[in-house]
Design a protein around this motif. Sequence first.
Motif, PDB file in Angstrom:
ATOM      1  N   VAL A   1     -71.036   9.501  24.399  1.00 28.70           N
ATOM      2  CA  VAL A   1     -72.108   9.148  23.464  1.00 28.70           C
ATOM      3  C   VAL A   1     -73.357   9.859  23.968  1.00 28.70           C
ATOM      4  CG1 VAL A   1     -73.405   7.313  22.340  1.00 28.70           C
ATOM      5  CG2 VAL A   1     -71.041   6.897  23.062  1.00 28.70           C
ATOM      6  N   ALA A   2     -73.710  10.939  23.284  1.00 28.24           N
ATOM      7  CA  ALA A   2     -74.848  11.746  23.715  1.00 28.24           C
ATOM      8  C   ALA A   2     -75.736  12.048  22.502  1.00 28.24           C
ATOM      9  CB  ALA A   2     -74.354  13.009  24.416  1.00 28.24           C
ATOM     10  N   HIS A   3     -76.193  13.289  22.391  1.00 26.91           N
ATOM     11  CA  HIS A   3     -77.183  13.629  21.379  1.00 26.91           C
ATOM     12  C   HIS A   3     -76.811  14.926  20.672  1.00 26.91           C
ATOM     13  CE1 HIS A   3     -79.567  10.426  23.121  1.00 26.91           C
ATOM     14  NE2 HIS A   3     -79.180  10.905  24.293  1.00 26.91           N
ATOM     15  N   ARG A   4     -77.040  14.951  19.365  1.00 25.89           N
ATOM     16  CA  ARG A   4     -76.663  16.088  18.521  1.00 25.89           C
ATOM     17  C   ARG A   4     -77.195  17.429  19.042  1.00 25.89           C
ATOM     18  NH1 ARG A   4     -77.857  14.690  12.913  1.00 25.89           N
ATOM     19  NH2 ARG A   4     -79.864  14.358  13.867  1.00 25.89           N
ATOM     20  N   PRO A   5     -78.470  17.548  19.437  1.00 28.15           N
ATOM     21  CA  PRO A   5     -78.926  18.858  19.922  1.00 28.15           C
ATOM     22  C   PRO A   5     -78.116  19.358  21.121  1.00 28.15           C
ATOM     23  CG  PRO A   5     -80.808  17.440  19.510  1.00 28.15           C
ATOM     24  CD  PRO A   5     -79.575  16.579  19.394  1.00 28.15           C
ATOM     25  N   ASN A   6     -77.775  18.442  22.009  1.00 21.88           N
ATOM     26  CA  ASN A   6     -76.995  18.846  23.185  1.00 21.88           C
ATOM     27  C   ASN A   6     -75.593  19.273  22.784  1.00 21.88           C
ATOM     28  OD1 ASN A   6     -79.283  18.015  24.495  1.00 21.88           O
ATOM     29  ND2 ASN A   6     -78.353  16.263  25.479  1.00 21.88           N
ATOM     30  N   LEU A   7     -74.991  18.573  21.826  1.00 25.61           N
ATOM     31  CA  LEU A   7     -73.650  18.948  21.364  1.00 25.61           C
ATOM     32  C   LEU A   7     -73.684  20.311  20.696  1.00 25.61           C
ATOM     33  CD1 LEU A   7     -70.663  18.333  21.017  1.00 25.61           C
ATOM     34  CD2 LEU A   7     -71.247  17.208  18.852  1.00 25.61           C
TER      35      LEU A   7
ATOM     36  N   LEU B   1     -74.225  17.475  12.434  1.00 29.33           N
ATOM     37  CA  LEU B   1     -73.527  16.211  12.652  1.00 29.33           C
ATOM     38  C   LEU B   1     -74.409  15.072  12.137  1.00 29.33           C
ATOM     39  CD1 LEU B   1     -70.791  15.668  14.168  1.00 29.33           C
ATOM     40  CD2 LEU B   1     -72.182  14.882  16.065  1.00 29.33           C
ATOM     41  N   ALA B   2     -73.857  14.235  11.284  1.00 33.40           N
ATOM     42  CA  ALA B   2     -74.619  13.148  10.670  1.00 33.40           C
ATOM     43  C   ALA B   2     -74.703  11.941  11.598  1.00 33.40           C
ATOM     44  CB  ALA B   2     -73.956  12.738   9.356  1.00 33.40           C
TER      45      ALA B   2
ATOM     46  N   VAL C   1     -68.552  11.318  14.198  1.00 30.41           N
ATOM     47  CA  VAL C   1     -67.927  11.562  15.490  1.00 30.41           C
ATOM     48  C   VAL C   1     -67.261  12.926  15.482  1.00 30.41           C
ATOM     49  CG1 VAL C   1     -66.093  10.791  17.054  1.00 30.41           C
ATOM     50  CG2 VAL C   1     -67.546   9.109  15.917  1.00 30.41           C
ATOM     51  N   ALA C   2     -67.500  13.695  16.518  1.00 26.87           N
ATOM     52  CA  ALA C   2     -66.805  14.966  16.713  1.00 26.87           C
ATOM     53  C   ALA C   2     -65.721  14.718  17.760  1.00 26.87           C
ATOM     54  CB  ALA C   2     -67.773  16.039  17.183  1.00 26.87           C
TER      55      ALA C   2
ATOM     56  N   PRO D   1     -68.838   8.479   8.997  1.00 28.62           N
ATOM     57  CA  PRO D   1     -68.849   7.010   9.001  1.00 28.62           C
ATOM     58  C   PRO D   1     -68.027   6.408   7.857  1.00 28.62           C
ATOM     59  CG  PRO D   1     -71.050   7.836   9.409  1.00 28.62           C
ATOM     60  CD  PRO D   1     -70.195   9.030   9.070  1.00 28.62           C
ATOM     61  N   GLN D   2     -68.098   6.986   6.680  1.00 28.66           N
ATOM     62  CA  GLN D   2     -67.374   6.429   5.533  1.00 28.66           C
ATOM     63  C   GLN D   2     -65.858   6.610   5.660  1.00 28.66           C
ATOM     64  OE1 GLN D   2     -69.670   8.890   5.430  1.00 28.66           O
ATOM     65  NE2 GLN D   2     -69.161  10.457   3.935  1.00 28.66           N
ATOM     66  N   ASP D   3     -65.398   7.412   6.614  1.00 29.44           N
ATOM     67  CA  ASP D   3     -63.960   7.642   6.794  1.00 29.44           C
ATOM     68  C   ASP D   3     -63.323   6.710   7.812  1.00 29.44           C
ATOM     69  OD1 ASP D   3     -64.144   9.726   4.968  1.00 29.44           O
ATOM     70  OD2 ASP D   3     -64.464  11.231   6.538  1.00 29.44           O
TER      71      ASP D   3
END
Length: 120
Positions: free
Chosen positions: A64-70, A81-82, A86-87, A107-109
């Motif tokens: 569990v981190a942050h979108r910019p880092n990913l 990434l919304a 989850v990636a 999330p909706q999936d």
Amino acid sequence: AVTSEYCRARDTAALMGLAAVAEADGALNDGGRMATAGPASPQAEAVRAELRRVPAPGRSTLVVAHRPNLADAAGPAFADLAEGEVAVFRPAPGEPPGFSAVARVRPQDWATVVGAATRD
């Protein structure tokens, strides 16, 4: 589970029922755009290290981190990434960069994913 030290990452792990097993790692903190950014940043390398790590047999690791880092670690395909998405990656020791993307779950999936998993 491993999270950044930021409250939003720790809270996400808690909401997923993982607070008791989550380990905080400051290397996964979002350094912000004022700090070193990009694929060579320490944060990107910390995320890559987690994505390369092979978990024990029968186990998975949740980061569990942050979108910019990913996006810096895994490429610009993950910059959109919304929230709540989850990636999913798998370690790939023989393939550069040592991991590969498997899926993205919006999330909706989740209801469909959980339903399929409980039928198996």
